[in-house]
Design a protein around this motif. Structure first.
Motif, PDB file in Angstrom:
ATOM      1  N   ILE A 107       0.610  -1.108   0.145  1.00 44.56           N
ATOM      2  CA  ILE A 107       0.016  -0.053  -0.155  1.00 44.56           C
ATOM      3  C   ILE A 107       0.782   1.100  -0.069  1.00 44.56           C
ATOM      4  CG2 ILE A 107      -1.792   1.265   1.461  1.00 44.56           C
ATOM      5  CD1 ILE A 107      -2.415  -1.551   2.637  1.00 44.56           C
ATOM      6  N   VAL A 108       0.369   2.273  -0.811  1.00 40.27           N
ATOM      7  CA  VAL A 108       1.180   3.445  -0.688  1.00 40.27           C
ATOM      8  C   VAL A 108       0.527   4.484   0.111  1.00 40.27           C
ATOM      9  CG1 VAL A 108       2.084   5.405  -2.022  1.00 40.27           C
ATOM     10  CG2 VAL A 108       2.592   2.934  -2.564  1.00 40.27           C
ATOM     11  N   MET A 109       0.917   5.124   1.042  1.00 37.48           N
ATOM     12  CA  MET A 109       0.171   6.277   1.692  1.00 37.48           C
ATOM     13  C   MET A 109       0.990   7.622   1.808  1.00 37.48           C
ATOM     14  SD  MET A 109      -1.235   6.109   5.625  1.00 37.48           S
ATOM     15  CE  MET A 109      -0.027   5.332   6.222  1.00 37.48           C
ATOM     16  N   ALA A 110       0.238   8.633   1.726  1.00 41.68           N
ATOM     17  CA  ALA A 110       1.177   9.944   1.858  1.00 41.68           C
ATOM     18  C   ALA A 110       0.612  10.248   3.215  1.00 41.68           C
ATOM     19  CB  ALA A 110       0.477  10.808   0.867  1.00 41.68           C
ATOM     20  N   LEU A 111       1.609  10.530   3.962  1.00 43.25           N
ATOM     21  CA  LEU A 111       1.188  11.164   5.196  1.00 43.25           C
ATOM     22  C   LEU A 111       1.866  12.601   5.279  1.00 43.25           C
ATOM     23  CD1 LEU A 111       0.924  10.587   8.410  1.00 43.25           C
ATOM     24  CD2 LEU A 111       3.030  10.166   8.479  1.00 43.25           C
ATOM     25  N   VAL A 112       0.783  13.324   5.611  1.00 43.71           N
ATOM     26  CA  VAL A 112       1.370  14.999   5.723  1.00 43.71           C
ATOM     27  C   VAL A 112       1.431  15.296   7.118  1.00 43.71           C
ATOM     28  CG1 VAL A 112       0.257  17.335   5.200  1.00 43.71           C
ATOM     29  CG2 VAL A 112      -0.454  15.349   3.759  1.00 43.71           C
ATOM     30  N   ASN A 113       2.654  15.335   7.547  1.00 47.19           N
ATOM     31  CA  ASN A 113       2.979  15.478   8.755  1.00 47.19           C
ATOM     32  C   ASN A 113       2.431  16.537   9.629  1.00 47.19           C
ATOM     33  OD1 ASN A 113       5.945  14.416   7.551  1.00 47.19           O
ATOM     34  ND2 ASN A 113       5.355  13.182   8.939  1.00 47.19           N
ATOM     35  N   ARG A 114       1.721  15.881  10.683  1.00 46.15           N
ATOM     36  CA  ARG A 114       1.051  17.181  11.780  1.00 46.15           C
ATOM     37  C   ARG A 114       1.337  16.518  13.010  1.00 46.15           C
ATOM     38  NH1 ARG A 114      -5.464  17.647  12.325  1.00 46.15           N
ATOM     39  NH2 ARG A 114      -5.468  17.400  14.831  1.00 46.15           N
ATOM     40  N   SER A 115       1.398  17.502  14.236  1.00 44.03           N
ATOM     41  CA  SER A 115       1.733  16.925  15.375  1.00 44.03           C
ATOM     42  C   SER A 115       0.365  16.170  16.161  1.00 44.03           C
ATOM     43  CB  SER A 115       2.149  18.167  16.487  1.00 44.03           C
ATOM     44  OG  SER A 115       1.061  19.012  16.404  1.00 44.03           O
ATOM     45  N   LEU A 116       0.567  15.393  16.941  1.00 41.35           N
ATOM     46  CA  LEU A 116      -0.475  14.701  17.672  1.00 41.35           C
ATOM     47  C   LEU A 116      -1.133  15.237  18.713  1.00 41.35           C
ATOM     48  CD1 LEU A 116       1.343  11.058  17.275  1.00 41.35           C
ATOM     49  CD2 LEU A 116      -1.157  11.638  16.556  1.00 41.35           C
ATOM     50  N   GLY A 117      -0.659  16.281  19.506  1.00 43.75           N
ATOM     51  CA  GLY A 117      -1.349  16.944  20.358  1.00 43.75           C
ATOM     52  C   GLY A 117      -1.373  15.970  21.677  1.00 43.75           C
ATOM     53  N   GLY A 118      -1.880  16.371  22.670  1.00 49.12           N
ATOM     54  CA  GLY A 118      -2.418  17.483  23.160  1.00 49.12           C
ATOM     55  C   GLY A 118      -1.460  18.345  23.728  1.00 49.12           C
ATOM     56  N   PRO A 119      -1.791  19.820  23.774  1.00 45.19           N
ATOM     57  CA  PRO A 119      -2.746  20.360  23.246  1.00 45.19           C
ATOM     58  C   PRO A 119      -3.172  20.367  21.783  1.00 45.19           C
ATOM     59  CG  PRO A 119      -1.125  21.982  24.080  1.00 45.19           C
ATOM     60  CD  PRO A 119      -0.612  20.740  24.362  1.00 45.19           C
ATOM     61  N   LEU A 120      -4.223  20.301  21.446  1.00 42.58           N
ATOM     62  CA  LEU A 120      -4.708  20.313  20.080  1.00 42.58           C
ATOM     63  C   LEU A 120      -3.810  20.942  19.216  1.00 42.58           C
ATOM     64  CD1 LEU A 120      -6.847  19.006  18.119  1.00 42.58           C
ATOM     65  CD2 LEU A 120      -8.222  20.941  18.564  1.00 42.58           C
ATOM     66  N   ASN A 121      -3.467  20.485  18.122  1.00 42.30           N
ATOM     67  CA  ASN A 121      -2.674  21.339  16.974  1.00 42.30           C
ATOM     68  C   ASN A 121      -2.406  20.765  15.664  1.00 42.30           C
ATOM     69  OD1 ASN A 121       0.124  21.716  15.703  1.00 42.30           O
ATOM     70  ND2 ASN A 121       0.298  23.174  17.303  1.00 42.30           N
ATOM     71  N   ILE A 122      -2.718  21.614  14.854  1.00 43.55           N
ATOM     72  CA  ILE A 122      -3.078  21.066  13.314  1.00 43.55           C
ATOM     73  C   ILE A 122      -1.496  21.309  12.658  1.00 43.55           C
ATOM     74  CG2 ILE A 122      -5.355  21.456  13.192  1.00 43.55           C
ATOM     75  CD1 ILE A 122      -4.921  23.929  11.774  1.00 43.55           C
ATOM     76  N   HIS A 123      -0.459  21.789  13.402  1.00 44.62           N
ATOM     77  CA  HIS A 123       0.528  22.255  12.542  1.00 44.62           C
ATOM     78  C   HIS A 123       1.703  20.940  12.415  1.00 44.62           C
ATOM     79  CE1 HIS A 123      -1.009  26.339  11.640  1.00 44.62           C
ATOM     80  NE2 HIS A 123      -1.270  26.052  12.835  1.00 44.62           N
ATOM     81  N   CYS A 124       2.674  21.103  11.878  1.00 46.09           N
ATOM     82  CA  CYS A 124       3.620  19.985  11.311  1.00 46.09           C
ATOM     83  C   CYS A 124       4.691  19.887  12.728  1.00 46.09           C
ATOM     84  CB  CYS A 124       4.499  20.647  10.189  1.00 46.09           C
ATOM     85  SG  CYS A 124       5.934  19.524   9.752  1.00 46.09           S
ATOM     86  N   ASP A 125       4.596  18.485  12.879  1.00 48.67           N
ATOM     87  CA  ASP A 125       5.798  17.867  13.378  1.00 48.67           C
ATOM     88  C   ASP A 125       5.705  16.381  12.941  1.00 48.67           C
ATOM     89  OD1 ASP A 125       4.731  16.369  15.402  1.00 48.67           O
ATOM     90  OD2 ASP A 125       4.895  18.184  16.918  1.00 48.67           O
ATOM     91  N   HIS A 126       7.094  15.785  13.227  1.00 50.30           N
ATOM     92  CA  HIS A 126       7.084  14.388  12.915  1.00 50.30           C
ATOM     93  C   HIS A 126       6.691  13.459  13.770  1.00 50.30           C
ATOM     94  CE1 HIS A 126      10.574  16.065   9.841  1.00 50.30           C
ATOM     95  NE2 HIS A 126       9.023  16.192   9.389  1.00 50.30           N
ATOM     96  N   GLY A 127       5.856  13.832  14.912  1.00 53.17           N
ATOM     97  CA  GLY A 127       5.315  12.947  15.784  1.00 53.17           C
ATOM     98  C   GLY A 127       4.771  11.844  15.457  1.00 53.17           C
ATOM     99  N   ASP A 128       3.928  12.178  14.491  1.00 51.58           N
ATOM    100  CA  ASP A 128       3.026  11.097  13.840  1.00 51.58           C
ATOM    101  C   ASP A 128       3.648  10.075  13.308  1.00 51.58           C
ATOM    102  OD1 ASP A 128       3.512  12.780  11.841  1.00 51.58           O
ATOM    103  OD2 ASP A 128       1.665  13.337  11.036  1.00 51.58           O
ATOM    104  N   ALA A 129       4.442  10.270  12.235  1.00 50.82           N
ATOM    105  CA  ALA A 129       5.284   9.309  11.580  1.00 50.82           C
ATOM    106  C   ALA A 129       6.159   8.424  12.390  1.00 50.82           C
ATOM    107  CB  ALA A 129       6.197   9.935  10.399  1.00 50.82           C
TER     108      ALA A 129
END
Lengths: 392, 99, 190
Positions: A107-129
């Motif tokens: 499977i190929v997935m595009a991951l648009v990196n965003r922080s996982l919170g909390g506090p809630l945040n929609i902006h970039c970091d690599h914590g998700d990946a």
């Protein structure tokens, strides 16, 4: 010398660039669920589906857990499946990420990196990946819009290679790349299609001539052996990643590999970094060089499989190294990339320092990067991780 | 017990590469009781054939033919469902059949 | 040596600064330059102060960060001058372009910046007259084309025409093109 093919020069965002690559690949199934900042990517792709530019079966699912499950189902059915997500979406997929890798579904997935919170945040970091770093997926990071497009096309070839057979995520920094309009050179559709090639699955649940069971049970007598097989896929991946990059270079003149070594030949100290921060770092390297400071940079493109040996070789002549992580591994000695780099440098006496930057979308400015270089050249040492752009 | 295979010799992705693999699996060795059939009492109602969870009752043209001892786990369902007035199947200790 | 121009846009949510920053980047790219256009993203709040950024260069652009030391500052709403230091980081050799119907002295008194190149254009007024809505972003692009070496007026008009023709009625396209041309003519040094 690379031959130059007809290319188109466009102004697109990172999200649009990946959607464009997906359009050219024309995958069989796309499982989609919206989440900022990925939403526009699949929104754009859904337009292509709606306009008949692709004949992909678009499945609008009810969660990311379902998106990854649908991708697994489709891939098990022997077709090319894609999805895309960010942050909490990836976290919700977590369980199925391991299933996809364990079932060896490309499977190929595009991951648009965003922080996982909390506090809630929609902006970039690599914590998700980084949360998914041990799931058995190949991770490829993109510095800019162009790389997001190029990496997407290459991802299919890598994932689907018979000796690899691993799901692959390409990442792009949320907003910084996903929502920035930049110059993008794309291949014409036919060239892109023939580069990626036709997908020939190893097995399919939908082949009545060869009935198979997938997603089966493996008890303590076999589970371990299957996991060792997955390791072998990762061991085989470097050869394939390099081969695919070579072919892509011949096609486009754009060079890819595990690392991009920037002004490293005579460098005395260097920064190792991933994603969009690499571009900013290159600018700082140039300005330091103008002042006679022998700075270098290594951009890490592939995080899994991690290029330990190549990296150790590339860093071996330095006096000191700083690793910039856009993620914290809480309670660890430094960021996750730092841990890998220091492990790669085992047995060498070159100090490796950990810097954390850009959490939750905090801007990384050239001044911040320069301060890390200054620490390196002034020999300032700290056994703990340090922070760039953090208020005390 | 067959020798377990190493990681290089098993199918990728833990797939089971063909159908009907349960047939190859010898569950007959799990038995501690063995069903014994009395041809004289049997009325060939085939209730045992319907109820056997392991497909271990062999039947041909509507007649009871025997047990598949490679797969019979000795659960005793066949003996239980055999009509009480018939009583054609009885469970005997497996050890009585071994040397 | 690369010639890089960095433009910072100030506006309120809903005034089209994100769109303007991106349009300018697209026009520059289509004219053969390298460019980046991006906003400061956040929750979408109509009226809240927001920023947009455009970089234009003759070389590939590698920086991926906000613009703290711009060459050009563009302000889409003069009421921002009271509560945002729009000229922060702008050197005195820089350029400021402000959408306002006020006179130069009033505007000067509201900004801390001491540089020479301050320009004013009544983009909202032009937009209201030409398009019936006070959306200042496209006329501001026209004014910017006049006062800075970012993108030529012809290239801008061509790009907007092509882009808008796909989405809007001819009336809207024409209104935008007229607004751009008028702002190009009417922008004045203050």
């Amino acid at each position: 010398m690379a031959k130059r093919l007809s290319t188109k020069r466009l102004a697109l965002t990172g999200n649009e660039a990946v959607a464009e690559a997906f359009k050219q690949v024309n995958p069989d199934v796309a499982a989609v669920f919206p989440i900022t900042p990925q939403t526009e990517l699949m929104h754009k792709f859904a337009e292509y589906v709606n306009d008949g530019k692709v004949d992909t079966e678009l499945i609008a699912v009810e969660s990311e857990h379902s998106a990854m499950s649908a991708a697994v189902g489709a891939a098990a059915g022997g077709v090319r499946a894609i999805t895309a997500t960010s942050a909490n979406g990836l976290a919700l997929m977590w369980e199925i990420l391991y299933i996809a890798a364990g079932m060896r579904l490309p499977i190929v997935m595009a991951l648009v990196n965003r922080s996982l919170g909390g506090p809630l945040n929609i902006h970039c970091d690599h914590g998700d990946a980084m949360g998914a770093r041990d799931a058995g997926w190949i991770h490829i990071y993109s510095e800019n819009t162009q790389e997001a497009y190029d990496n997407t096309l290459q991802a299919f070839r890598i994932a689907e290679h018979r000796e690899v057979m691993l799901p692959t995520m390409i990442t792009l920094d949320g907003f910084i790349i996903s929502h920035t309009t930049e110059v993008l050179e794309i291949l014409d559709d036919e060239t892109a299609k023939s580069f990626v090639g036709e997908y020939k699955p190893l097995t399919s649940l939908l082949n009545p001539d060869q009935p198979v069971t997938m997603g089966s049970l493996a008890l303590p007598d076999y589970y371990f052996e299957h996991k060792r097989q997955l390791v072998e896929g990762m061991y085989n991946a470097p050869r394939v990643i390099e081969q695919v990059a070579k072919e892509y270079y011949e096609l486009t003149g754009r060079q890819y590999g595990f690392l991009e070594n920037y002004r490293m030949e005579d460098a005395e100290a260097a920064i190792v970094v991933m994603g969009s921060a690499a571009g900013t770092t290159k600018e700082v390297v140039d300005s330091l060089r103008d002042r006679g400071v022998k700075a270098g940079m290594i951009k890490l493109r592939v995080f899994r499989p991690f290029p330990h040996e190549q990296l150790a070789n590339a860093l071996s002549h330095l006096n000191s190294v700083a690793v910039l992580d856009r993620c914290i591994s809480y309670g660890a000695q430094g960021g996750p990339v730092f841990g890998e780099v220091r492990s790669a440098m085992y047995g060498k006496t070159i100090p490796v320092h950990s810097y954390i930057y850009g959490l939750g979308g905090r801007d990384l400015t050239p001044h911040m990067v320069e301060s890390a270089y200054n620490d390196l050249f002034e020999g300032k040492s700290d056994p703990r991780m340090r922070y760039l752009g953090l208020r005390e | 017990m067959s020798k377990l295979k190493g990681w290089k010799d098993i199918p990728i992705g833990a797939i089971v590469p063909h159908g009907g693999t349960a047939f190859d699996y010898e569950t007959g060795s799990w038995r501690s009781f063995r069903p014994v059939h009395d041809r004289d009492k049997c009325i060939d109602c085939l209730d045992c054939w319907f109820c056997c969870p392991d497909n271990a009752i062999l039947a041909e043209e509507g007649k009871f033919k025997g047990f598949d001892m490679m797969h019979c786990k000795g659960c005793g369902i066949c003996a239980k469902v055999c009509p009480p007035k018939v009583g054609a199947i009885t469970m005997k200790p497996e050890s009585d059949f071994r040397e | 040596m690369a010639k890089l121009t960095e433009i910072r846009w100030h506006a309120r949510g809903g005034q089209g600064a994100k769109t303007a920053s991106t349009f300018l980047a697209e026009a520059a790219i289509h004219a053969g330059m390298y460019s980046q256009g991006f906003p400061d993203y956040g929750p979408e709040r109509m009226g809240a102060p927001i920023r947009g950024f455009t970089r234009i260069s003759d070389q590939p652009i590698r920086l991926h960060c906000a613009i703290d030391e711009p060459d050009v500052v563009v302000v889409l709403d003069d009421t921002l001058l009271d509560n945002v230091d729009v000229c922060e980081g702008l050197p005195e050799t820089g350029i400021v372009l402000i959408n306002s119907h006020k006179d130069a002295a009033t505007i000067r008194s509201k900004i801390k910046w001491k540089g020479k190149s301050l320009f004013i254009v009544n983009a909202s007024g032009i937009a209201l007259e030409e398009m019936g809505r006070p959306i200042p972003n496209t006329p501001m692009l026209g004014a910017l084309a006049k006062i800075s070496e970012t993108v030529a007026l012809d290239a801008l008009l061509e790009d907007i025409q092509k882009k808008f023709a796909k989405k809007f009625k001819a009336q809207v396209v024409e209104g935008n093109l007229r607004s751009i041309k008028r702002a190009y003519e009417e922008v004045r040094a203050a």
